[in-house]
Design a protein around this motif. Sequence first.
Motif, mmCIF file in Angstrom:
data_model
loop_
_atom_site.group_PDB
_atom_site.id
_atom_site.type_symbol
_atom_site.label_atom_id
_atom_site.label_comp_id
_atom_site.label_asym_id
_atom_site.label_seq_id
_atom_site.Cartn_x
_atom_site.Cartn_y
_atom_site.Cartn_z
ATOM 1 N N ASP A 50 -4.749 -6.140 7.592
ATOM 2 C CA ASP A 50 -6.114 -6.063 8.584
ATOM 3 C C ASP A 50 -6.957 -5.057 8.108
ATOM 4 O O ASP A 50 -6.629 -4.260 7.248
ATOM 5 C CB ASP A 50 -5.492 -5.810 9.994
ATOM 6 N N HIS A 51 -8.127 -5.067 8.527
ATOM 7 C CA HIS A 51 -9.309 -3.861 8.310
ATOM 8 C C HIS A 51 -8.548 -2.811 8.875
ATOM 9 O O HIS A 51 -8.124 -2.955 10.019
ATOM 10 C CB HIS A 51 -10.592 -4.407 8.531
ATOM 11 N N SER A 52 -9.119 -1.571 8.370
ATOM 12 C CA SER A 52 -8.845 -0.494 9.194
ATOM 13 C C SER A 52 -10.080 0.334 9.615
ATOM 14 O O SER A 52 -11.082 0.278 9.038
ATOM 15 C CB SER A 52 -7.994 0.636 8.421
ATOM 16 N N PRO A 53 -9.917 1.332 10.509
ATOM 17 C CA PRO A 53 -11.270 2.224 10.754
ATOM 18 C C PRO A 53 -11.512 3.258 9.591
ATOM 19 O O PRO A 53 -12.585 4.027 10.064
ATOM 20 C CB PRO A 53 -10.863 2.924 11.954
ATOM 21 N N VAL A 54 -10.608 3.252 8.568
ATOM 22 C CA VAL A 54 -10.878 4.184 7.214
ATOM 23 C C VAL A 54 -11.665 3.357 6.461
ATOM 24 O O VAL A 54 -11.150 2.431 6.063
ATOM 25 C CB VAL A 54 -9.635 4.836 6.857
ATOM 26 N N ALA A 55 -12.913 3.752 5.917
ATOM 27 C CA ALA A 55 -13.658 3.178 4.965
ATOM 28 C C ALA A 55 -12.956 2.761 3.835
ATOM 29 O O ALA A 55 -12.143 3.578 3.175
ATOM 30 C CB ALA A 55 -14.923 3.929 4.654
ATOM 31 N N ALA A 57 -10.205 1.153 3.398
ATOM 32 C CA ALA A 57 -8.728 1.136 3.476
ATOM 33 C C ALA A 57 -8.025 -0.033 4.204
ATOM 34 O O ALA A 57 -8.843 -0.524 5.390
ATOM 35 C CB ALA A 57 -7.922 2.345 4.054
ATOM 36 N N MET A 58 -6.884 -0.558 3.988
ATOM 37 C CA MET A 58 -6.608 -1.727 4.714
ATOM 38 C C MET A 58 -5.463 -1.270 5.724
ATOM 39 O O MET A 58 -4.881 -0.237 5.297
ATOM 40 C CB MET A 58 -6.260 -2.784 4.169
ATOM 41 N N VAL A 59 -4.801 -2.046 6.629
ATOM 42 C CA VAL A 59 -3.504 -1.979 7.120
ATOM 43 C C VAL A 59 -2.486 -3.131 6.733
ATOM 44 O O VAL A 59 -3.270 -4.111 6.791
ATOM 45 C CB VAL A 59 -3.618 -1.866 8.565
ATOM 46 N N VAL A 60 -1.426 -2.657 6.098
ATOM 47 C CA VAL A 60 -0.665 -3.910 5.719
ATOM 48 C C VAL A 60 0.253 -4.402 6.814
ATOM 49 O O VAL A 60 0.835 -3.304 7.359
ATOM 50 C CB VAL A 60 -0.051 -3.478 4.455
ATOM 51 N N LYS A 61 0.230 -5.557 7.217
ATOM 52 C CA LYS A 61 0.937 -5.816 8.713
ATOM 53 C C LYS A 61 2.048 -6.227 8.109
ATOM 54 O O LYS A 61 2.688 -6.335 6.870
ATOM 55 C CB LYS A 61 0.350 -6.975 9.236
ATOM 56 N N GLU A 176 -7.354 3.065 -0.763
ATOM 57 C CA GLU A 176 -6.116 3.485 -0.938
ATOM 58 C C GLU A 176 -5.441 2.013 -1.268
ATOM 59 O O GLU A 176 -5.432 1.238 -0.705
ATOM 60 C CB GLU A 176 -5.529 4.026 0.515
#
Lengths: 505, 505
Positions: A50-55, A57-61, A176
Motif C-alpha cells: 500500500d502507499h504510505s504517508p512517507v514520500a 515509501a511503501m507499506v508491504v502488507k 526506502e
Amino acid sequence: MMGGMTEGKQSQQKTQGKQDHKAKQYGVTPQSEDFNDWYNEVVRKADLADHSPVAGAMVVKPYGTALWERIQRGLDDRFKATGHQNLLFPTLIPMGFIMKEADHVEGFAPELFTVSKIGTEELAEPYVMRPTSETIIGHMWSGWLNSYRDLPFLHNQWGSVFRAELRTKPFLRTSEFFWQEGHTAHASEAEARAEVRQQLDEYHSFCRDVLALPVVRGEKTASERFAGAENTYSIEGMMRDGKALQSGTSHYLGQNFSRAFEVKFQTAEQREEFAYTTSWGLSSRIIGALIMTHGDDFGLMLPPNIAPIQVVIVPVGRKEDFARMVEEARTLAAELEREGIRVKVDDREGLTNGFKYNDWELKGVPVRIELGPRDLEAGQLVVKNRTSEDKETLGRVDAVSSMDARLDGIQRYLYERAKNFMLENTVTVDTYDEFKAAIEAGKWVRAFHCGDPESERQIKEDTKATARNVPFDDTEFFGEREEGVCVHTGKPAAYGKRLLFGRQY
Amino acid sequence: MMGGMTEGKQSQQKTQGKQDHKAKQYGVTPQSEDFNDWYNEVVRKADLADHSPVAGAMVVKPYGTALWERIQRGLDDRFKATGHQNLLFPTLIPMGFIMKEADHVEGFAPELFTVSKIGTEELAEPYVMRPTSETIIGHMWSGWLNSYRDLPFLHNQWGSVFRAELRTKPFLRTSEFFWQEGHTAHASEAEARAEVRQQLDEYHSFCRDVLALPVVRGEKTASERFAGAENTYSIEGMMRDGKALQSGTSHYLGQNFSRAFEVKFQTAEQREEFAYTTSWGLSSRIIGALIMTHGDDFGLMLPPNIAPIQVVIVPVGRKEDFARMVEEARTLAAELEREGIRVKVDDREGLTNGFKYNDWELKGVPVRIELGPRDLEAGQLVVKNRTSEDKETLGRVDAVSSMDARLDGIQRYLYERAKNFMLENTVTVDTYDEFKAAIEAGKWVRAFHCGDPESERQIKEDTKATARNVPFDDTEFFGEREEGVCVHTGKPAAYGKRLLFGRQY
C-alpha cells in the motif's frame, strides 16, 4: 508498444474475450489495456503493498511480506551454504564517509536522506541514511583486518536502504526499499572475481529454480556501472510489457574502497596490501519481477516454489452445510500439509464462491480445490490450476498424492512460458532503423555496439532503450561470440558479441 | 554491591582461584573485579559486537547476528502459530504523527532523530526515524479498517528503531537497536487485554524454555508505563550483578492511539467505535540478558537451545597429525549433525589447543570435544561441558548417542542455576532501612508500596532502585497476595501485594 507482446501470449489468446469480461467484472484492468494500471491494481488488490504517508515509501502488507520472507529465507540459506555470514551495521553513515570514494559520492549525493538533528542537538557533522553500505563496512573492516589469515571476509546484511526517488512505484522504485547487500574482502583479485561471479550465478539459479524467472547474466557497460565499481554484472529479466528489469547485481570493486578506507593486510610474504572487495545485492524489486513476468489479466500467478500459499481450499455448498464443509476442508488441508504442502482454508463467511475464486486467482495461488457436499460423498475433489482455465474432477486420494507433482508441473510451465516469451520478444538487428522499430514495438534488441558511452546516451535519447548487459559466453541466452559493426555509429563493435538493449524499469 | 552476589555462586566458588588465574592469563576481567569491564570484554572478545563510527550505534558481528537470528526465528514461529502476520512499515514517520498522541510526544521528543533534507531539498515538514511505530501503523490501519469483520489486526514488524542515548552499552542501550514490535487492533477491550497477556506469556515461555532465563511477569507502575499506554506489563530478569533487566514489554493502549489516528470500525450493531489496540516488543537487549544471566569468568555460557554452535570439535595432537585429525573431526561432526546437533570443527591452523579451548569457552559453546590420535584409536572422545570444570573420557558411540541428552541437561542446569540465583538474591523487607541496605547489597527487594509516583521518585533518588513490576497472581515467582503498609511512606499499600524493586539496566 503492447502490440509487440501478443506473440508471446498464445496460451492466453484463446480465452482472451472471456478473460477480459471476467477481469472487468471484478475490476482489474487488463494488461493489454494499460499495463501500468494493471500492475498497480494487482499490487493493491492482491494485498501486496500500500502507499504510505512517507514520500516515496511503501507499506508491504502481510501477503507481500510473506513472499519477501520466503525469498529472504531461500537466498539466505544459499549464502550461508557458501560460507557467508550475516552482520548488522548501523542504518546511519557519517556524511564524510560517503565523500571518501570519488565516484561513489557523485553517484549517490543527489539521493541522500540527511539527519542533522538528534533530540534537540544540531549535529556538526550530519549523518546520511545508508544508500548502500560499502563505506561504513570498509571502515569497520579496516579495524578488523590484519593478516591474510583473516581473509576472506564473506559478509552479508539484510535491511533497508534509502535513495530519494521522484516517481515511485511499489516494489520497483521506492525511496526506502528492502534488500540484502553482500560485501566481501579477499587477498587476491582472482578470488574476489570468482566471488563476484559465484554470487551472480547464485542469483541466477535462485531466479530460475525458485522464482521461475529466466534471466540473462552479463556485464554492464561502463556507463551503467555501480558508483565506485570496476565491473558491474547483472541479471536481466523480461517483463510482460517487453521491458527489462535488472533483477540483481554483483560488483567487482577492485581496491577502490579498500584504498579509500585503508582496508589493508599483511600478505604471507609480509608485504602490506589493500584487500580486493566485492558487493552484490538483490532487493524487494524482485517481487515486481514476479508480478510482471508471471501475472495475467486475472492477477498474480505465483510459482509454487515461492508461493506462501500453494493450495487454497474453498468450501462450497449451501449455507447450512458451510460449517461442516469448513471442517472437512481442514481435514483435507491436514492431509496435504503432511505431504509438505502449504495450504490455506478459506473459511470466510458471507462471501460468494465467485468472489473467493477471483480473490485467490488475483493472489496467484497455484492450485484451488473446491470442496462441496456432493463431491465429498463421491470421494471426489474439484481441482483448478491457476495456469489453466479448466477445472478437473479427481478422486480425493489421487488428488492428494499427486499434488506435489502438479505443483512441480506448474513451476516448470511458468518458467517455460516466461522463457519462450523472452525468446520470442527478442530480435537481432543490424541497422539503427530496425533497432528503433523493434524497441518501439516493445522488444529486446540484440545488436553490436562500439562501446562509446556518448553513443549509448544518444541511443537512450532516441529510443528510451539502454544497454542491459553484455551476456556472458556461458549464459544460456544470447551469449554467442560474433564480430560486427556498431548498430549506431558503424564503428567496429566492442565486446566481441552483441549487447542486449531494451527499455527498463 | 558485588559482595551480595557470592551467595549465588556456590557452584563456582570451589575453583575461583583457578578461574581468576586462567581468566587473567587470557585477559578477561573477572566478574567480581569489575562487572562492567567483564561485560564489555566478553562482548568484544566473543565477537558479538563492536563499536561503530555512528554515535551510540553498534555493529553486530557474525556470532552476535547468528544468535539474534535464532531468537528472531524462534519468536517469529511462535507469533505466526498464534495467527500474527508480519508487515514492513517505513523507517521514517512524519514528525506531525508523533505529535498526535500527547503522552507519546512527551515521552519520545527528546530522543528523536530528525531528517530534514532529502537530496538537496529542505523539507517543510521533517521526518523522524521511528522510535516505535504506533503512530504510522495507526494511520495505515485507519485506511484499512471498516467493519468488525476486518478485525482483529494481528500485526508484527521486525526492524530497527532509533532513540538517542547518551551513555551507550552494546545490546543494552544503543541509539539504534533491533527488535520486533507487535501491533494489534481488536473489536473489544476484553479481546485486546487477552492479547496483551498472551504475548507477555509468549515472551515468558520463550525466555524460560529456549533462553533458560527465569523472568518475573507483572504490571509496571504508572510512572514506568510506555508513553501512551493504559497498562504496561513486563518480564524482568536478574543479572549476575543483581541488577534487573526489563526483557520484554506488552502494552494495553486502550483507545488512545485509535482516537488519535481515527482507527474506527462499524460494529455488528452498526455503531461506529474506536478499535482497542495493543503493542508488544522484545529487542536485541535480550542478548545482554543472556550474557549477564549465564556468563562467568571464562565468558559467555549459551543455553544449548539457542546456541548457534552447540558442540565444537577441536582436533588435537602433533602437527603432522593435524590434517588427518581435521578429517576425523569432520566425520564425527557429520555423525552429530545427523542427530540434529549444530556442530563446528575448529580447523584453524597455527593456534595452540589452549587458545582454542579458551576461545570457545569465551564464546559459550555448550560442549567441547577434543579429538586426538590416541583417543581415536581407542574409540574414545574427551568431552567437556561448558558448565563444568571436568573433562570426561567417553566411548565414541555413547558420546554421540547421548549428546542430545547432555545438551538438555546443560539447558536445565542453566535455568535452575539462574532461578536459584534470582531467588537467593531477592529479599522481602518491611522497613526502609532494610530496603536501602538490601538494594545497596545488590539484591532485589520485595516490599509494599503506596502507589504514589512521587514516593517512587524519592526511592529512586535515595537508592537508584525502581519498581520493576507488580508480579501477577499467577506468575511462578513473587506473586502472593498480601496486605501491608508502604515501605517508604507508611501509607496503606496499593496493589494487594508486594512490588519488586531493584536497580536496573
